[in-house]
Scaffold this motif. Sequence first.
Motif, PDB file in Angstrom:
ATOM      1  N   GLN A  64       0.836  -1.216   0.000  1.00  0.00           N
ATOM      2  CA  GLN A  64       0.000   0.000   0.000  1.00  0.00           C
ATOM      3  C   GLN A  64       0.865   1.258   0.000  1.00  0.00           C
ATOM      4  O   GLN A  64       0.563   2.222  -0.694  1.00  0.00           O
ATOM      5  CB  GLN A  64      -0.932   0.010   1.212  1.00  0.00           C
ATOM      6  CG  GLN A  64      -2.095  -0.932   1.125  1.00  0.00           C
ATOM      7  CD  GLN A  64      -3.183  -0.437   0.189  1.00  0.00           C
ATOM      8  OE1 GLN A  64      -3.301   0.735  -0.108  1.00  0.00           O
ATOM      9  NE2 GLN A  64      -3.995  -1.360  -0.280  1.00  0.00           N
ATOM     10  N   GLU A  65       1.937   1.238   0.777  1.00  0.00           N
ATOM     11  CA  GLU A  65       2.818   2.400   0.868  1.00  0.00           C
ATOM     12  C   GLU A  65       3.558   2.655  -0.439  1.00  0.00           C
ATOM     13  O   GLU A  65       3.824   3.804  -0.784  1.00  0.00           O
ATOM     14  CB  GLU A  65       3.837   2.211   1.993  1.00  0.00           C
ATOM     15  CG  GLU A  65       3.239   2.196   3.379  1.00  0.00           C
ATOM     16  CD  GLU A  65       4.250   1.812   4.450  1.00  0.00           C
ATOM     17  OE1 GLU A  65       5.478   1.757   4.165  1.00  0.00           O
ATOM     18  OE2 GLU A  65       3.816   1.553   5.589  1.00  0.00           O
ATOM     19  N   LEU A  66       3.892   1.600  -1.165  1.00  0.00           N
ATOM     20  CA  LEU A  66       4.684   1.744  -2.389  1.00  0.00           C
ATOM     21  C   LEU A  66       3.860   2.210  -3.576  1.00  0.00           C
ATOM     22  O   LEU A  66       4.413   2.769  -4.524  1.00  0.00           O
ATOM     23  CB  LEU A  66       5.364   0.421  -2.742  1.00  0.00           C
ATOM     24  CG  LEU A  66       6.435  -0.081  -1.779  1.00  0.00           C
ATOM     25  CD1 LEU A  66       7.043  -1.371  -2.314  1.00  0.00           C
ATOM     26  CD2 LEU A  66       7.513   0.961  -1.554  1.00  0.00           C
ATOM     27  N   LEU A  67       2.564   1.973  -3.562  1.00  0.00           N
ATOM     28  CA  LEU A  67       1.735   2.316  -4.716  1.00  0.00           C
ATOM     29  C   LEU A  67       1.325   3.781  -4.679  1.00  0.00           C
ATOM     30  O   LEU A  67       0.771   4.265  -3.691  1.00  0.00           O
ATOM     31  CB  LEU A  67       0.482   1.435  -4.758  1.00  0.00           C
ATOM     32  CG  LEU A  67       0.726  -0.054  -4.970  1.00  0.00           C
ATOM     33  CD1 LEU A  67      -0.580  -0.819  -4.834  1.00  0.00           C
ATOM     34  CD2 LEU A  67       1.369  -0.316  -6.332  1.00  0.00           C
ATOM     35  N   THR A 110      -5.199  -1.806  -7.741  1.00  0.00           N
ATOM     36  CA  THR A 110      -3.875  -2.381  -8.003  1.00  0.00           C
ATOM     37  C   THR A 110      -3.397  -3.197  -6.808  1.00  0.00           C
ATOM     38  O   THR A 110      -2.888  -4.310  -6.972  1.00  0.00           O
ATOM     39  CB  THR A 110      -2.865  -1.274  -8.352  1.00  0.00           C
ATOM     40  OG1 THR A 110      -3.344  -0.569  -9.514  1.00  0.00           O
ATOM     41  CG2 THR A 110      -1.490  -1.845  -8.635  1.00  0.00           C
ATOM     42  N   ALA A 111      -3.575  -2.676  -5.614  1.00  0.00           N
ATOM     43  CA  ALA A 111      -3.186  -3.418  -4.412  1.00  0.00           C
ATOM     44  C   ALA A 111      -3.991  -4.710  -4.299  1.00  0.00           C
ATOM     45  O   ALA A 111      -3.441  -5.762  -3.945  1.00  0.00           O
ATOM     46  CB  ALA A 111      -3.380  -2.556  -3.164  1.00  0.00           C
ATOM     47  N   PHE A 112      -5.278  -4.636  -4.617  1.00  0.00           N
ATOM     48  CA  PHE A 112      -6.115  -5.834  -4.564  1.00  0.00           C
ATOM     49  C   PHE A 112      -5.597  -6.892  -5.533  1.00  0.00           C
ATOM     50  O   PHE A 112      -5.420  -8.062  -5.170  1.00  0.00           O
ATOM     51  CB  PHE A 112      -7.573  -5.487  -4.885  1.00  0.00           C
ATOM     52  CG  PHE A 112      -8.456  -6.692  -4.925  1.00  0.00           C
ATOM     53  CD1 PHE A 112      -8.968  -7.230  -3.758  1.00  0.00           C
ATOM     54  CD2 PHE A 112      -8.741  -7.313  -6.132  1.00  0.00           C
ATOM     55  CE1 PHE A 112      -9.764  -8.375  -3.790  1.00  0.00           C
ATOM     56  CE2 PHE A 112      -9.534  -8.452  -6.179  1.00  0.00           C
ATOM     57  CZ  PHE A 112     -10.044  -8.981  -5.007  1.00  0.00           C
ATOM     58  N   ILE A 113      -5.343  -6.493  -6.764  1.00  0.00           N
ATOM     59  CA  ILE A 113      -4.882  -7.442  -7.781  1.00  0.00           C
ATOM     60  C   ILE A 113      -3.536  -8.038  -7.388  1.00  0.00           C
ATOM     61  O   ILE A 113      -3.354  -9.264  -7.390  1.00  0.00           O
ATOM     62  CB  ILE A 113      -4.811  -6.766  -9.163  1.00  0.00           C
ATOM     63  CG1 ILE A 113      -6.220  -6.449  -9.669  1.00  0.00           C
ATOM     64  CG2 ILE A 113      -4.050  -7.646 -10.161  1.00  0.00           C
ATOM     65  CD1 ILE A 113      -6.259  -5.533 -10.876  1.00  0.00           C
TER      66      ILE A 113
END
Length: 129
Positions: free
Chosen positions: A22-25, A46-49
Amino acid sequence: MSDNNLQRWHKVVFEQDMVLLQELLDDNVEFHSPTVWKPKLGRDVTAFILSNVIDLFEDFQYHREWTDGNEMALEFSAAVRGKNVKGVDLIRWNDEGKIIHFEVLVRPLNGLQALFEEMSDRVVAAGFA
């Protein structure tokens, strides 16, 4: 910066650190799936995928990794429902150390189909499709 980005990405993948993911996106990250033409936009989808793919892939390994400034290409292998896949993650970072573009290429077709089937159900159930 690219070595640090690569180390942080490895921590996400190999330690399944979803908080770090989460922090990187970046808020406006663009995700290109190997199974659909139109990119998904935004951190949440994106995090979900990515978190589901990390969970879904078996025997995941990176083999070769190329970095050039804020861009990297990471060759991987894994299995999905007993089907072997080879692929490449293309990741672009901004100068703040956030992922702004993530593209995945996967082969062969039977492995890609298994990945598509597994991920389609999850994406639809989560309301992202």
